[in-house]
Design an enzyme around this catalytic site. Sequence first.
Site, PDB file in Angstrom:
ATOM      1  NE  ARG A   1      46.134  26.735  13.546  1.00  0.00           N
ATOM      2  CZ  ARG A   1      46.972  26.378  14.655  1.00  0.00           C
ATOM      3  NH1 ARG A   1      46.340  24.999  14.980  1.00  0.00           N
ATOM      4  NH2 ARG A   1      48.024  26.708  15.192  1.00  0.00           N
TER       5      ARG A   1
ATOM      6  CD  GLU B   1      39.826  27.284  16.678  1.00  0.00           C
ATOM      7  OE1 GLU B   1      39.743  26.082  15.971  1.00  0.00           O
ATOM      8  OE2 GLU B   1      40.928  27.405  17.266  1.00  0.00           O
TER       9      GLU B   1
ATOM     10  CG  HIS C   1      42.732  25.056  18.951  1.00  0.00           C
ATOM     11  ND1 HIS C   1      42.682  25.838  17.932  1.00  0.00           N
ATOM     12  CD2 HIS C   1      43.776  24.381  19.019  1.00  0.00           C
ATOM     13  CE1 HIS C   1      43.900  25.591  17.592  1.00  0.00           C
ATOM     14  NE2 HIS C   1      44.646  24.866  17.876  1.00  0.00           N
TER      15      HIS C   1
HETATM   16  C1  DGY Z   1      49.601  24.512  17.794  1.00  0.00           C
HETATM   17  O1  DGY Z   1      50.550  24.548  18.575  1.00  0.00           O
HETATM   18  O2  DGY Z   1      49.549  24.939  16.824  1.00  0.00           O
HETATM   19  C2  DGY Z   1      48.064  24.320  18.475  1.00  0.00           C
HETATM   20  O3  DGY Z   1      47.189  24.079  17.402  1.00  0.00           O
HETATM   21  C3  DGY Z   1      47.835  24.912  19.532  1.00  0.00           C
HETATM   22  O4  DGY Z   1      47.360  26.028  19.178  1.00  0.00           O
END
Ligand code: DGY
Length: 321
Positions: A240, A269, A287
């Site tokens: 993240r 982001e 992402h």
């Molecule tokens: C998640 O599933 O958390 C991935 O990062 C997609 O957002």
Amino acid sequence: MNCARILVARAIFPPTLARLRQHFEVQDNQADNAWSAHELAQQLADKDGALLTGVQRIDAPLLAACPRLRIAANMTVGYNNFDLQAMAAAGVRGTNTPDVLTETTADFGFALLLATARRMAEAERFLRAGRWQDWRYDMFAGAEVHGSTLGILGMGRIGQAIARRAAHGFGMRVLYHNRSRLAPALEAACQAHYVGKDALLAQADHLLLVLPYTPQNHHAIGAPELARMKPGATLVNIARGGIVDDAALAQALRSGPLAAAGLDVFEGEPAVHPALLDVPNVVLTPHIASATLATRRAMAELAADNLIAFFDGRGPLTPVG
Ligand code: DGY
């Protein structure tokens, strides 16, 4: 047909939407508008449930404006968009989509590691710019992946899937650090060795981040941690934004100790820190670690299953918090 009203906050696969419509009164957003917090609260004000894409914040101000809401189902494994305390206080359940994306996300983490260590994006930009004239002994010479030491920070399902690829496929020595140590059988399956965070930073040739974002993990990799990494190391973040201090990372890419970084997630982001756009030795992706059609379909279906199970009275299938 249940009388619950559901908001699907962004565009999703039409078959999943059609299935939800068999169970609920559904308001969709197939136009895929990215609503502000205020707009989301307005759309949710008369809804009992929501299917979210993991970016819409469910917090106290939104909950105060949405008194009917009983469940928020993310179609993501991460759920840092949920204020779990505020949701518990309002009696709202949260769900995520574990397992269905594990192997796909691990594939991507490994792909990003390879692309970063072997300087693929830099080399492609060079070729496309028409700058390839001849063969040079050190042209885009990167770092070895096979046989090197991989450090994994965060050792949940995705971390373990990456460890298996590294140990069994690439003969890497795998070190990990996590809040809690894995059971011996799991460690053996991953051929992974538990170490403290400092040892992980000092010994990893490649450091891969797969820990969830929590306020405690904010800038878990900042200037002091980057300074403790091995000279010439690679950093890959598929976890993240906010776990890495992106400004400090750009500095470490410019003046060391890092040789390269691969980033699929960013602080704030979809904005990307401008300094990261200026350094050549970084691979940037928007992402997409879980983005295969099959996996995204499975994620959407699991989010829908959670809503269906909850309103059927069976309870959510994959609750969080
Ligand atoms: C998640 O599933 O958390 C991935 O990062 C997609 O957002």
